[in-house]
Design a protein around this motif. Structure first.
Motif, PDB file in Angstrom:
ATOM      1  N   PRO A 110       0.845  -1.343   0.096  1.00 22.40           N
ATOM      2  CA  PRO A 110      -0.077   0.013   0.004  1.00 22.40           C
ATOM      3  C   PRO A 110       0.922   1.345   0.060  1.00 22.40           C
ATOM      4  CG  PRO A 110      -0.919  -1.567   1.424  1.00 22.40           C
ATOM      5  CD  PRO A 110       0.439  -2.328   1.017  1.00 22.40           C
ATOM      6  N   LEU A 111       2.035   1.288   0.527  1.00 21.86           N
ATOM      7  CA  LEU A 111       3.039   2.309   0.331  1.00 21.86           C
ATOM      8  C   LEU A 111       2.839   2.851  -0.940  1.00 21.86           C
ATOM      9  CD1 LEU A 111       5.036   4.485   1.674  1.00 21.86           C
ATOM     10  CD2 LEU A 111       6.778   2.464   1.172  1.00 21.86           C
ATOM     11  N   LEU A 112       3.076   1.912  -2.031  1.00 20.24           N
ATOM     12  CA  LEU A 112       3.002   2.278  -3.314  1.00 20.24           C
ATOM     13  C   LEU A 112       1.862   2.711  -3.897  1.00 20.24           C
ATOM     14  CD1 LEU A 112       5.568  -0.349  -4.573  1.00 20.24           C
ATOM     15  CD2 LEU A 112       6.358   1.990  -4.015  1.00 20.24           C
ATOM     16  N   PHE A 113       0.659   2.313  -3.314  1.00 25.04           N
ATOM     17  CA  PHE A 113      -0.432   2.931  -3.847  1.00 25.04           C
ATOM     18  C   PHE A 113      -0.804   4.514  -3.264  1.00 25.04           C
ATOM     19  CE2 PHE A 113      -4.545   3.809  -1.949  1.00 25.04           C
ATOM     20  CZ  PHE A 113      -5.368   3.825  -3.049  1.00 25.04           C
ATOM     21  N   TYR A 114      -0.096   4.601  -2.011  1.00 25.67           N
ATOM     22  CA  TYR A 114      -0.417   6.022  -1.468  1.00 25.67           C
ATOM     23  C   TYR A 114       0.826   7.222  -2.282  1.00 25.67           C
ATOM     24  CZ  TYR A 114      -3.271   4.929   2.378  1.00 25.67           C
ATOM     25  OH  TYR A 114      -4.367   4.372   3.207  1.00 25.67           O
ATOM     26  N   VAL A 115       1.837   6.438  -2.635  1.00 29.14           N
ATOM     27  CA  VAL A 115       2.683   7.339  -3.392  1.00 29.14           C
ATOM     28  C   VAL A 115       2.131   7.779  -4.819  1.00 29.14           C
ATOM     29  CG1 VAL A 115       5.011   7.393  -4.533  1.00 29.14           C
ATOM     30  CG2 VAL A 115       4.868   6.640  -2.264  1.00 29.14           C
ATOM     31  N   VAL A 116       1.586   6.957  -5.478  1.00 32.44           N
ATOM     32  CA  VAL A 116       1.296   7.298  -6.828  1.00 32.44           C
ATOM     33  C   VAL A 116      -0.160   8.105  -6.699  1.00 32.44           C
ATOM     34  CG1 VAL A 116      -0.514   5.335  -7.034  1.00 32.44           C
ATOM     35  CG2 VAL A 116       0.646   6.369  -9.026  1.00 32.44           C
ATOM     36  N   CYS A 117      -1.051   7.806  -5.733  1.00 31.40           N
ATOM     37  CA  CYS A 117      -2.154   8.723  -5.394  1.00 31.40           C
ATOM     38  C   CYS A 117      -1.526  10.379  -5.285  1.00 31.40           C
ATOM     39  CB  CYS A 117      -2.838   8.273  -4.233  1.00 31.40           C
ATOM     40  SG  CYS A 117      -3.947   6.769  -4.908  1.00 31.40           S
ATOM     41  N   VAL A 118      -0.645  10.225  -4.269  1.00 30.83           N
ATOM     42  CA  VAL A 118      -0.206  11.845  -3.798  1.00 30.83           C
ATOM     43  C   VAL A 118       0.318  12.202  -4.952  1.00 30.83           C
ATOM     44  CG1 VAL A 118       1.420  12.868  -2.428  1.00 30.83           C
ATOM     45  CG2 VAL A 118       0.133  11.124  -1.557  1.00 30.83           C
ATOM     46  N   LEU A 119       1.030  11.639  -5.901  1.00 31.34           N
ATOM     47  CA  LEU A 119       1.595  12.245  -6.994  1.00 31.34           C
ATOM     48  C   LEU A 119       0.424  12.477  -7.759  1.00 31.34           C
ATOM     49  CD1 LEU A 119       4.510   9.643  -8.102  1.00 31.34           C
ATOM     50  CD2 LEU A 119       4.839  12.057  -7.655  1.00 31.34           C
ATOM     51  N   LEU A 120      -0.569  11.835  -8.164  1.00 28.59           N
ATOM     52  CA  LEU A 120      -1.601  12.283  -8.781  1.00 28.59           C
ATOM     53  C   LEU A 120      -2.239  13.496  -8.517  1.00 28.59           C
ATOM     54  CD1 LEU A 120      -3.008   8.646  -9.950  1.00 28.59           C
ATOM     55  CD2 LEU A 120      -1.939  10.497 -11.427  1.00 28.59           C
ATOM     56  N   VAL A 121      -2.365  13.541  -6.974  1.00 32.22           N
ATOM     57  CA  VAL A 121      -3.381  14.460  -6.585  1.00 32.22           C
ATOM     58  C   VAL A 121      -2.440  16.083  -6.601  1.00 32.22           C
ATOM     59  CG1 VAL A 121      -4.330  15.565  -4.525  1.00 32.22           C
ATOM     60  CG2 VAL A 121      -4.757  12.966  -5.018  1.00 32.22           C
ATOM     61  N   SER A 122      -1.121  15.895  -6.131  1.00 34.68           N
ATOM     62  CA  SER A 122      -0.473  16.874  -6.250  1.00 34.68           C
ATOM     63  C   SER A 122      -0.187  17.471  -7.603  1.00 34.68           C
ATOM     64  CB  SER A 122       0.934  16.603  -5.455  1.00 34.68           C
ATOM     65  OG  SER A 122       1.579  15.721  -6.534  1.00 34.68           O
ATOM     66  N   GLN A 123      -0.344  16.809  -8.598  1.00 37.19           N
ATOM     67  CA  GLN A 123      -0.200  17.320  -9.781  1.00 37.19           C
ATOM     68  C   GLN A 123      -1.358  18.251 -10.244  1.00 37.19           C
ATOM     69  OE1 GLN A 123       0.037  14.196 -12.723  1.00 37.19           O
ATOM     70  NE2 GLN A 123       2.238  13.789 -12.206  1.00 37.19           N
ATOM     71  N   GLY A 124      -2.467  18.202  -9.579  1.00 37.87           N
ATOM     72  CA  GLY A 124      -3.549  18.768  -9.895  1.00 37.87           C
ATOM     73  C   GLY A 124      -4.191  18.837 -11.120  1.00 37.87           C
TER      74      GLY A 124
ATOM     75  N   MET B 297       1.835   2.765 -14.072  1.00 44.56           N
ATOM     76  CA  MET B 297       2.181   2.604 -15.511  1.00 44.56           C
ATOM     77  C   MET B 297       1.547   3.617 -16.215  1.00 44.56           C
ATOM     78  SD  MET B 297       2.174  -1.490 -16.221  1.00 44.56           S
ATOM     79  CE  MET B 297       2.434  -1.641 -17.776  1.00 44.56           C
ATOM     80  N   ILE B 298       0.243   4.088 -16.046  1.00 49.84           N
ATOM     81  CA  ILE B 298      -0.756   5.083 -16.455  1.00 49.84           C
ATOM     82  C   ILE B 298       0.036   6.398 -16.213  1.00 49.84           C
ATOM     83  CG2 ILE B 298      -2.687   6.465 -16.348  1.00 49.84           C
ATOM     84  CD1 ILE B 298      -4.113   3.464 -16.036  1.00 49.84           C
ATOM     85  N   ILE B 299       0.597   6.569 -15.219  1.00 43.93           N
ATOM     86  CA  ILE B 299       1.433   7.930 -14.840  1.00 43.93           C
ATOM     87  C   ILE B 299       2.403   8.005 -15.549  1.00 43.93           C
ATOM     88  CG2 ILE B 299       2.501   7.206 -12.745  1.00 43.93           C
ATOM     89  CD1 ILE B 299       1.755   9.960 -11.420  1.00 43.93           C
ATOM     90  N   LEU B 300       3.238   6.989 -15.651  1.00 45.13           N
ATOM     91  CA  LEU B 300       4.552   7.198 -16.556  1.00 45.13           C
ATOM     92  C   LEU B 300       4.086   7.351 -17.759  1.00 45.13           C
ATOM     93  CD1 LEU B 300       7.551   6.927 -16.208  1.00 45.13           C
ATOM     94  CD2 LEU B 300       7.380   4.323 -16.558  1.00 45.13           C
ATOM     95  N   TRP B 301       3.149   6.543 -18.437  1.00 43.16           N
ATOM     96  CA  TRP B 301       3.028   6.818 -19.868  1.00 43.16           C
ATOM     97  C   TRP B 301       2.517   8.234 -20.207  1.00 43.16           C
ATOM     98  CZ3 TRP B 301       3.717   4.002 -24.307  1.00 43.16           C
ATOM     99  CH2 TRP B 301       2.905   4.332 -25.166  1.00 43.16           C
TER     100      TRP B 301
END
Length: 134
Positions: free
Chosen positions: A61-75, A125-129
């Protein structure tokens, strides 16, 4: 989609972890407070499973939170698939907990973990793509 929609599955997982802490405390309390005399009277079989499951909530779940925080912080707008995958992950974590705590079915637990694993991996993968295409 609005990236803030990712806060809901994240918060749901936080609530689930809080519930597991309460459950573990309740299961351990009789032995800690001396209300039981022998291991046979206690929750000795289920307590290690709850404890192990709680530990599992801080691994993948740590990696889940990291990707979510990245997505939210990008706005910026997030893909609907990412919000859907976040909910798949959280539902899978709940199901994983039930399987791990209530059964000894290692195969089913592995299958459920694989679903969780793939959901988070797909979010990454989606965020990286998207990043590579921009």
């Amino acid at each position: 989609m609005n990236p803030d929609l990712l806060l809901y599955p994240m918060f749901t997982h936080v609530l689930w972890v809080a519930f597991l802490y309460v459950l573990l405390t309740l299961v351990r309390a009789p032995a800690v407070w001396g209300f039981i005399k022998s291991k046979k009277e206690s929750w000795a079989e289920v307590e290690p499973r709850i404890s192990a499951n709680l530990s599992n909530q801080f691994e993948w779940p740590l990696l889940f939170y990291v990707v979510c925080v990245l997505l939210v912080s990008q706005g910026s707008v997030v893909e609907p698939a990412q919000v859907w995958l976040a909910w798949v992950f959280v539902a899978g974590r709940l199901f994983h907990s039930f399987v791990q705590i209530l059964t000894n079915n290692i195969r089913l637990r592995g299958l459920v973990f694989t679903i969780n694993f793939l959901a988070v991996l797909a979010m990454w993968m989606i965020i990286l793509w998207k990043r590579l295409l921009s």
